[in-house]
Design an enzyme around this catalytic site. Structure first.
Site, PDB file in Angstrom:
ATOM      1  N   HIS A 129       0.868  -1.189   0.000  1.00 57.43           N
ATOM      2  CA  HIS A 129       0.000   0.000   0.000  1.00 57.43           C
ATOM      3  C   HIS A 129       0.907   1.242   0.000  1.00 57.43           C
ATOM      4  O   HIS A 129       0.977   1.979   0.988  1.00 57.43           O
ATOM      5  CB  HIS A 129      -0.909  -0.035   1.238  1.00 57.43           C
ATOM      6  CG  HIS A 129      -2.119   0.838   1.132  1.00 57.43           C
ATOM      7  ND1 HIS A 129      -2.382   1.636   0.040  1.00 57.43           N
ATOM      8  CD2 HIS A 129      -3.155   1.048   1.999  1.00 57.43           C
ATOM      9  CE1 HIS A 129      -3.527   2.289   0.239  1.00 57.43           C
ATOM     10  NE2 HIS A 129      -4.000   1.955   1.425  1.00 57.43           N
ATOM     11  N   GLN A 132      -0.440   4.879   0.863  1.00 60.31           N
ATOM     12  CA  GLN A 132      -0.714   5.065   2.289  1.00 60.31           C
ATOM     13  C   GLN A 132       0.574   5.338   3.053  1.00 60.31           C
ATOM     14  O   GLN A 132       0.634   6.211   3.915  1.00 60.31           O
ATOM     15  CB  GLN A 132      -1.404   3.818   2.859  1.00 60.31           C
ATOM     16  CG  GLN A 132      -1.730   3.926   4.333  1.00 60.31           C
ATOM     17  CD  GLN A 132      -2.783   4.982   4.615  1.00 60.31           C
ATOM     18  OE1 GLN A 132      -3.874   4.929   4.050  1.00 60.31           O
ATOM     19  NE2 GLN A 132      -2.486   5.947   5.468  1.00 60.31           N
ATOM     20  N   ASP A 220      -2.853  -2.011  12.116  1.00 63.04           N
ATOM     21  CA  ASP A 220      -3.813  -2.139  11.014  1.00 63.04           C
ATOM     22  C   ASP A 220      -4.737  -3.314  11.367  1.00 63.04           C
ATOM     23  O   ASP A 220      -4.441  -4.095  12.289  1.00 63.04           O
ATOM     24  CB  ASP A 220      -3.059  -2.383   9.695  1.00 63.04           C
ATOM     25  CG  ASP A 220      -3.972  -2.373   8.464  1.00 63.04           C
ATOM     26  OD1 ASP A 220      -5.101  -1.845   8.568  1.00 63.04           O
ATOM     27  OD2 ASP A 220      -3.562  -2.901   7.414  1.00 63.04           O
TER      28      ASP A 220
HETATM   29  N1  NVA Z   1      -4.683  -3.979   5.351  1.00 59.10           N
HETATM   30  C1  NVA Z   1      -5.910  -3.321   5.011  1.00 59.10           C
HETATM   31  C2  NVA Z   1      -5.666  -1.890   4.627  1.00 59.10           C
HETATM   32  C3  NVA Z   1      -6.898  -1.119   4.298  1.00 59.10           C
HETATM   33  C4  NVA Z   1      -6.633   0.269   3.839  1.00 59.10           C
HETATM   34  C5  NVA Z   1      -6.581  -4.057   3.874  1.00 59.10           C
HETATM   35  O1  NVA Z   1      -5.891  -4.453   2.933  1.00 59.10           O
HETATM   36  O2  NVA Z   1      -7.790  -4.244   3.937  1.00 59.10           O
HETATM   37  N1   CP Z   2      -6.534   3.659   4.141  1.00 60.85           N
HETATM   38  C1   CP Z   2      -7.183   3.415   2.987  1.00 60.85           C
HETATM   39  O1   CP Z   2      -6.604   3.046   1.969  1.00 60.85           O
HETATM   40  O2   CP Z   2      -8.510   3.659   3.074  1.00 60.85           O
HETATM   41  P1   CP Z   2      -9.626   3.229   2.005  1.00 60.85           P
HETATM   42  O3   CP Z   2      -9.678   1.727   2.020  1.00 60.85           O
HETATM   43  O4   CP Z   2     -10.884   3.870   2.525  1.00 60.85           O
HETATM   44  O5   CP Z   2      -9.230   3.742   0.668  1.00 60.85           O
END
Ligand code: NVA
Ligand code: CP
Length: 304
Positions: A129, A132, A220
């Site tokens: 990610h 982020q 997370d």
């Molecule tokens: N680890 C989480 C992050 C969400 C922004 C997911 O992948 O669902």
């Molecule tokens: N943190 C993040 O990526 O949030 P969303 O899943 O709402 O985009």
């Protein structure tokens, strides 16, 4: 920089350049200084998973840069019915200036970049990610005045966030300490990368050891998108891997807390700690906008 697929692909200098431009764009936004660096440019945004922050921040960011965002739900695209990513990439390259994609497999993002002719941005995969974590680094630097030499601690699942934080933290000179339950460690490629940093990287099972003297504690969700079916097993595996007041006593007194959101209160973080650190967490969410605008400008108008 041609794409933003994962932070492993970026040099430290490229990361710092993005953060500096993000700070500048944030300043300009707050002071009403227009910055239409992407006039006439179109960003296609493909979502195979849900999103609040990523979708809204990319849409608003493109508008603020004078460009046009196009939301493309995978449910409505032919890609959702099995059209190969090679064809999607080549066709979309004829219409758009850049693609942002949120999906499951990292390979799909890499393939879009390989077969397409335009920049691709990873808006989250199962593995990484990067957008982020650029926002997280920006927020940490904003609050602490620096990154180099700080201790970054991550508690929980060795997921996309853990992977990107490890790479982003180490590349910007932070010490990175991760605590996961056994069997939930970060990706092998990330651990291989981290090996090169010696004592600056630690992977443990003890949350107190990981949080000791930390400047920043991050967590997370225990079950990421796509893992909903494992939620019950994960609740058991992650019991105790929680950011709470007791844990924060092990960290530095001025520790900051980050959470990419959405959060599951009383699972990975207590409501008490979440609300105590809400300003830092909301700055982190807001900085998605500024950091991603910087990425878009670097990719589409690098002379700025
Ligand atoms: N680890 C989480 C992050 C969400 C922004 C997911 O992948 O669902
Ligand atoms: N943190 C993040 O990526 O949030 P969303 O899943 O709402 O985009």
């Amino acid at each position: 920089m041609k794409h933003l697929l994962k932070l492993l692909d970026l040099t430290t200098e490229e990361i710092i350049d993005i953060l500096n431009l993000a700070d500048q764009l944030k300043y300009e936004s707050k002071h009403g200084i227009p910055h239409h660096h992407l006039k006439g440019k179109t960003l296609g945004m493909i979502f195979q998973k849900s999103s609040t922050r990523t979708r809204v921040s990319f849409e608003v960011g493109m508008v603020q840069l004078g460009g046009y965002p196009l939301f493309l739900s995978a449910n409505d695209l032919q890609i959702g019915r099995g059209e190969p990513v090679q064809d999607t990439a080549r066709v979309l390259s004829r219409f758009l200036d850049a693609i942002m994609i949120r999906t499951f497999a990292q390979q799909e993002v890499e393939d879009l970049a390989k077969y397409g002719a335009i920049p691709v941005i990873n808006g989250l995969t199962d593995s990484f990610h990067p957008c982020q974590v650029l926002a997280d680094l920006m927020t940490i630097r904003e609050h602490k005045g620096k990154l180099e030499g700080l201790k970054l601690c991550y508690i929980g699942d060795g997921n996309n966030m853990a992977n990107s934080l490890t790479v982003g933290g180490l590349k910007t000179g932070m010490e990175v300490s991760i605590a996961t339950p056994k069997g939930y460690e970060p990706a092998g490629t990330v651990l291989d990368f981290a090996k090169g940093f010696g004592e600056k990287f630690k992977l443990v099972n003890d949350i107190f050891e990981a949080a000791k003297d930390a400047d920043v504690v991050v967590t997370d969700v225990w079950a990421s998108m796509g893992q909903e079916g494992e939620a019950e097993a994960r609740q058991k595996a992650f019991a105790g891997f929680q950011v709470n007041k007791e844990l924060l006593k092990a960290a530095k007194p001025d520790v900051m807390v980050q959470h990419c959101l959405p959060a599951h209160r009383e699972e990975e973080i207590t409501t008490e700690v979440f609300e105590m650190h809400i300003d830092e967490i909301l700055d982190e969410a807001e900085n998605r906008l500024h950091a991603q605008k910087a990425v878009l400008v670097k990719l589409l108008n690098p002379d700025v």
